[in-house]
Each structure stands twice: as structure tokens, then as C-alpha cells.
Design an enzyme around this catalytic site. Structure first.
Site, short mmCIF file in Angstrom:
data_model
loop_
_atom_site.label_atom_id
_atom_site.label_comp_id
_atom_site.label_asym_id
_atom_site.label_seq_id
_atom_site.Cartn_x
_atom_site.Cartn_y
_atom_site.Cartn_z
CG ASN A 150 -8.62 20.25 20.66
OD1 ASN A 150 -8.47 20.16 19.44
ND2 ASN A 150 -8.43 21.37 21.31
CD GLU A 248 -3.17 29.12 14.17
OE1 GLU A 248 -2.93 29.41 15.36
OE2 GLU A 248 -3.00 29.91 13.23
CB CYS A 282 -4.82 24.88 21.81
SG CYS A 282 -6.10 25.82 20.96
CD GLU A 461 -6.52 28.48 11.82
OE1 GLU A 461 -7.06 28.32 12.92
OE2 GLU A 461 -6.41 27.58 10.97
P1 NDP Z 1 -1.33 15.98 16.37
O1 NDP Z 1 -0.26 16.93 16.01
O2 NDP Z 1 -0.95 14.63 16.82
O3 NDP Z 1 -2.32 15.77 15.14
C1 NDP Z 1 -3.03 16.80 14.48
C2 NDP Z 1 -3.44 16.31 13.10
O4 NDP Z 1 -2.28 16.10 12.31
C3 NDP Z 1 -4.16 14.97 13.10
O5 NDP Z 1 -5.12 14.96 12.08
C4 NDP Z 1 -3.03 14.01 12.83
O6 NDP Z 1 -3.47 12.77 12.35
C5 NDP Z 1 -2.26 14.79 11.80
N1 NDP Z 1 -0.87 14.38 11.63
C6 NDP Z 1 -0.07 13.72 12.51
N2 NDP Z 1 1.15 13.49 11.94
C7 NDP Z 1 1.13 14.03 10.70
C8 NDP Z 1 2.06 14.13 9.63
N3 NDP Z 1 3.29 13.61 9.72
N4 NDP Z 1 1.69 14.76 8.49
C9 NDP Z 1 0.46 15.29 8.37
N5 NDP Z 1 -0.49 15.21 9.34
C10 NDP Z 1 -0.16 14.61 10.50
O7 NDP Z 1 -2.24 16.74 17.45
P2 NDP Z 1 -3.45 16.14 18.27
O8 NDP Z 1 -4.50 15.63 17.34
O9 NDP Z 1 -2.91 15.25 19.33
O10 NDP Z 1 -4.05 17.48 18.92
C11 NDP Z 1 -3.59 18.02 20.10
C12 NDP Z 1 -2.64 19.17 19.86
O11 NDP Z 1 -3.26 20.15 19.04
C13 NDP Z 1 -2.27 19.90 21.13
O12 NDP Z 1 -0.88 20.13 21.15
C14 NDP Z 1 -3.01 21.21 21.04
O13 NDP Z 1 -2.42 22.27 21.74
C15 NDP Z 1 -3.01 21.45 19.57
N6 NDP Z 1 -4.08 22.39 19.24
C16 NDP Z 1 -3.76 23.66 18.86
C17 NDP Z 1 -4.76 24.59 18.60
C18 NDP Z 1 -4.44 25.98 18.16
O14 NDP Z 1 -5.32 26.63 17.61
N7 NDP Z 1 -3.24 26.48 18.35
C19 NDP Z 1 -6.17 24.24 18.76
C20 NDP Z 1 -6.39 22.87 19.16
C21 NDP Z 1 -5.37 21.98 19.38
P3 NDP Z 1 -3.61 11.53 13.44
O15 NDP Z 1 -4.74 11.89 14.30
O16 NDP Z 1 -3.82 10.35 12.62
O17 NDP Z 1 -2.27 11.50 14.17
#
Ligand code: NDP
Length: 480
Positions: A150, A248, A282, A461
Site C-alpha cells: 500500500n 505491524e 492501515c 517501530e
Molecule cells: P500481506 O500480509 O498479504 O503481505 C505482506 C508482505 O508479506 C508481502 O511482501 C507478502 O508477499 C509477504 N508474505 C505473504 N505471505 C508470507 C509468508 N508466508 N512468509 C513471509 N512473507 C509473506 O499484506 P498485504 O501486502 O496485502 O498488505 C495489506 C495489509 O498490510 C493490510 O492488512 C494492512 O492493514 C497491513 N498494513 C499494516 C501497516 C501497519 O503499519 N500496521 C501498514 C500498512 C499495511 P506477497 O505480496 O507475495 O504476498
């Protein structure tokens, strides 16, 4: 077609499998580039290369490491427009937003941690028994940084900068959906001659490359930002290996508006908190609670202004709302809207996909959507949608809204609008979220602890919290 490569040991490299994945431009729905479908073999190479670089990188003086961080910041800044365009094409966000927020923040992340590193000091405790304790804080080694789609470069560098500052080497995996600016970032690291192996990027699927990185026995810490489900899975791998984790995760943030609020500021900011970045933040204020005496008036004006937001080509400077990030995500958001319709809730604004013409005819656009009538226990008020969809909810009493606000499994951020100082303090203390904004939203001081409670994650963080996370504390006690 443009091809993105892994960046390992200071070189751009093909994945061992030689397989590539498509990268889509969400505004056009077309494939415009490809990225490596990396697996554990690439991760192994990246970790090895980090290990080889670790001793010399961690032995550099703070000033030298800080200078590298400053050079990275300058390198990104020199190409700010280019980075912003890449971010917009990759993610669907308005170019104006990428230029004003995403890329400048990535630059600030490096400048901030370059400064913080030089002011960082570890603790010392003296004892009456003629003894002194001091805490050594050594870098951890090769750490994993995994980030979502995002705010791609913004969140990626928010992890990488403190990790490098404290003398760690990094293997990072950006989201496979938005890898473009991480690739440009690797180009900058090569250009400014960051020593080979200090930063390594492995692209590919989370369940493949990401998971191999989390599982790697020589990676002692994982800093992850993403969905709650993925965070739980990562924790289940990392915990039995006793790795340090910073998670996070998702949010379902309340935005609480009292009748005594500063009207224009509350309205305008609530609109931004609801729909900026197509609601894919988020910290978005996706549950809006409005005190009954101003409910109708607020609703009318909020809906009127939301309808004026222009959904369009992200490259057009008049556009307020760009495309959502992927076809899957587009369908997910629409399924929430359809569920609301099936449940007979009132759609006050939006409620459907936007069909544009020309270049964006096949893009994934959704109208800013405002829904009324969802109960506090409904899925619309409990589950993270992560799109341009908010609910409006009236309330009568402070205790009542506090209960609604704290009723979800999440606890990332809350927003509060009131001119009553006592109430602001009272409620801030009782809201169960890691961040409370009073009369503002997304006002960020990078020194403050950033993160959530409950299902929004663990650890914080920002500032000293991030610098400490990327170290192993060791207490030395000397009696004299
Ligand atoms: P995901 O959890 O699907 O993915 C996040 C990252 O993790 C991606 O790089 C993804 O790769 C990777 N990933 C997925 N599965 C695994 C695994 N089994 N082992 C290691 N890495 C893995 O989240 P999104 O990318 O869909 O992002 C949206 C989410 O992020 C929302 O829920 C949002 O709230 C949260 N978010 C939280 C923030 C915070 O600061 N609290 C800030 C911004 C977003 P791939 O893309 O290939 O699946």
C-alpha cells in the site's frame, strides 16, 4: 517489457529458477513488467552475501554509516519524479500523492535514522553496591524486512533504514504486487556504492521467497508489515526459533467526532482519513462515529464532499482517487459492498466500480463508498476492508462510543475530534490502540513509537524503538 532483478551481493541477478511473475499497472489493468519468482535458493545466496558483508559493515563508525544513509536519501531525492511515477504506475495511487507523500517520506526515513543513529546511546545503571551496569547494543546480523503494497517504498525504507543504521545487513522482500520502487532503490544503493551485501533484495511470492527468509536459521530477526493472518503465520514460524519479531498488522480504526469538534477541520481530515490512497492505509479512519446532535449535518456534508472526489487516471493532476492495487483486491472490496447491499444497508455514496475510458478503460477503480446502518458487530464494522469504504455510525454517550471503538479485534490507531480537553485526555487513555490522534490524523513525528495492540501487531517501530529492535542488548555489570 521491463524486467526487475534480485539485488544480491551488490549485483542485479536472475532468480535461480529463471521464472518471472507479471507486474500489473492497476490503472490500465495491463502487464507492464516482470519480477523474479525467487525461492529458497535465492534467499540462501542473499543471506550468505549479507553474512559476508556483516563484519565490515558493523565495524564502520556511526558517522560513516550515517553518511551512507544520507547518500541514499540524496540519491532518491535526485530522482524523486522518476520514483513517484514508478510508484504510481505500480500501485495505482495518484502521482500527486506519490510525489507529495510516499517518496518524500522514504527520503525522510533515511535522513531521520542517519541523525538518530548518531544520537543513540545505550543505558547505564549504577548501584549502591559500588557497581555499574552498562548495556551493550550490538547489531543482530542479517535481518529480514518484509513489507506490503500500500505504501511500497515508504514502508520498505521505514524498516531498512534503522536496520542498516544499527550495523545490520538486510535481506528484504517487497510485496510482489508492487516491486518497482524497491528496484530503483537498489539502483541507488549500487550508484552510491553501498558496500556489496549490506542490502539484498529478493523478489517473489510471500509464501515462497518470503517464507524461506523467515525460516532461514541465520536470520535472527524479522520485521514485518502486512496482514494480520500473514503476521500470525510468520509468528508461528519465528517463535519456536526464538527470533525477534516486529509485526505491524491490520487495523479497523475508529474516527470519533464529538459535537464540539472544530467542524471544518474534522470534516476535511475525516475525508482524507477515509479515502486517501483509495482507503488502502492501515491507519485509515474507516469507522466514523458521530455524536447524534451533529449526525445529520455531518453526514450530509461528508457525503456531498465524497461525491466530489474525482476518481480517475492516477497520472492526471486533477485526480483525487486512483485505482486499487490489484484485480483480486478490487473484487474483495466489491464483495464487501455487495454484502452491505444484500444486508439492506444504506449506501449513501458510491457503491460500485467506476468505468473509465481511454488508457484506464481496463483499470480497477471503485467509487468512494459511504455506508450507513451497519451495527457495531457487523462484518463491515469488524473486518478490515482496506479500500475506499467507510461506515457512518451515530452515538449518544462517551462511554457508548468508547465501547464501540474498542469492540474490534484490532487496535492500531484511533482518531478523536473534540475541543473538550478533559475528554480528550480521558478517552485517549481508554482507547485500546497503539496510536491516538486528537484533532488530527497522520501527523507523524518519526521519533514516536509506531504500532498497534491486539491483532494489529506486536512491537513498535520508529525512533529509539526501531533502533533498539535491531540490536541485541547485553548487560555488563562491574563492581569496583
Ligand atoms: P500481506 O500480509 O498479504 O503481505 C505482506 C508482505 O508479506 C508481502 O511482501 C507478502 O508477499 C509477504 N508474505 C505473504 N505471505 C508470507 C509468508 N508466508 N512468509 C513471509 N512473507 C509473506 O499484506 P498485504 O501486502 O496485502 O498488505 C495489506 C495489509 O498490510 C493490510 O492488512 C494492512 O492493514 C497491513 N498494513 C499494516 C501497516 C501497519 O503499519 N500496521 C501498514 C500498512 C499495511 P506477497 O505480496 O507475495 O504476498
Amino acid at each position: 517489457m521491463q524486467t526487475i532483478h534480485n539485488y544480491i551481493g551488490g549485483k542485479f541477478q536472475e532468480p535461480k529458477t529463471k521464472n518471472y511473475l507479471p507486474i500489473y499497472n492497476p490503472a490500465t489493468g495491463e502487464i507492464y513488467a516482470q519480477l523474479p519468482d525467487s525461492d529458497s535458493e535465492d534467499v540462501e545466496l542473499a543471506v550468505q552475501s549479507g553474512q559476508e558483508a556483516f563484519l565490515s559493515w558493523s565495524s564502520l563508525s556511526k558517522e560513516v554509516r550515517a553518511n551512507y544513509l544520507l547518500k541514499i536519501a540524496d540519491g532518491i531525492e535526485r530522482r524523486l519524479d522518476y520514483f513517484a511515477e514508478a510508484e504510481s504506475n505500480d500501485n495505482g495511487k495518484p502521482l500527486s500523492l506519490a510525489k507529495a507523500v510516499d517518496i518524500p517520506r522514504a527520503i525522510s526515513n533515511f535522513r531521520f535514522f542517519a541523525g538518530a543513529l548518531q544520537h543513540f546511546s545505550s543505558e547505564s545503571h549504577s548501584m549502591e553496591e559500588n557497581a555499574i551496569n552498562y548495556t551493550l547494543r550490538d547489531p543482530l546480523g542479517v535481518v529480514a524486512c518484509i513489507s506490503p503494497w500500500n505504501l511500497p517504498l515508504y514502508l520498505f525504507t521505514w524498516k531498512i533504514a534503522p536496520a542498516l543504521a544499527m550495523g545490520n545487513c538486510v535481506v528484504a522482500k517487497p510485496s510482489e504486487v508492487t516491486p518497482a520502487t524497491s528496484h530503483l532503490f537498489a539502483e541507488v544503493c549500487q550508484e552510491i556504492k553501498l558496500p556489496a551485501g549490506v542490502l539484498n533484495l529478493v523478489h517473489g511470492y510471500g509464501h515462497n521467497a518470503g517464507e524461506a527468509l523467515v525460516k532461514h536459521p541465520l536470520v535472527p530477526a524479522v520485521s514485518f508489515t502486512g496482514g494480520t493472518k500473514t503476521g500470525a503465520h510468520i509468528a508461528s514460524i519465528a517463535a519456536p526459533m526464538f527470533k525477534k519479531i516486529s509485526l505491524e498488522l491490520g487495523g479497523k480504526n475508529p474516527n470519533i467526532i464529538f459535537a464540539d469538534c472544530s467542524w471544518e477541520l474534522a470534516l476535511e481530515t475525516s475525508l482524507r482519513a477515509a479515502f486517501s490512497n483509495q482507503g488502502q492505509i492501515c491507519l485509515s479512519g474507516s469507522r466514523i462515529f458521530i455524536e447524534r446532535p451533529i449526525y445529520e449535518k455531518f453526514k450530509e456534508e461528508f457525503v456531498r464532499r465524497a461525491k466530489l472526489l474525482k476518481v480517475g487516471d492516477p497520472l492526471d493532476s486533477q485526480t483525487n482517487q486512483g485505482a486499487v492495487v490489484s484485480f483480486d483486491h478490487y473484487q474483495k472490496i466489491l464483495s464487501f459492498i455487495n454484502r452491505a447491499k444484500e444486508e439492506g444497508l444504506t449506501i449513501l455514496a458510491g457503491g460500485k466500480a467506476v468505468e473509465l475510458t481511454g488508457r484506464c478503460a481496463r483499470g480497477w477503480f471503485i467509487e468512494p463508498t459511504i455506508i450507513e446502518g451497519a451495527g457495531s458487530e457487523s462484518s463491515l464494522n469488524q473486518e478490515e476492508v482496506f479500500g475506499p469504504l467507510v461506515t457512518l455510525n451515530p452515538f449518544d454517550k462517551e462511554e457508548e462510543v468508547l465501547e464501540y471503538a474498542n469492540s474490534t479485534p484490532y487496535g492500531l490507531a484511533s482518531c478523536l475530534w473534540t475541543e473538550n480537553l478533559s475528554r480528550a485526555h480521558r478517552m485517549s487513555k481508554q482507547l485500546k490502540s497503539g496510536i491516538v490522534w486528537v484533532n488530527c490524523w497522520m501527523l507523524r513525528d518519526l521519533r514516536t513509537p509506531f504500532g498497534g495492540m491486539k491483532n494489529s501487531g506486536t512491537g513498535r517501530e520508529g525512533g529509539w524503538e526501531a533502533l533498539r529492535f535491531f540490536t541485541e542488548p547485553k548487560n555488563v555489570c562491574i563492581q569496583y
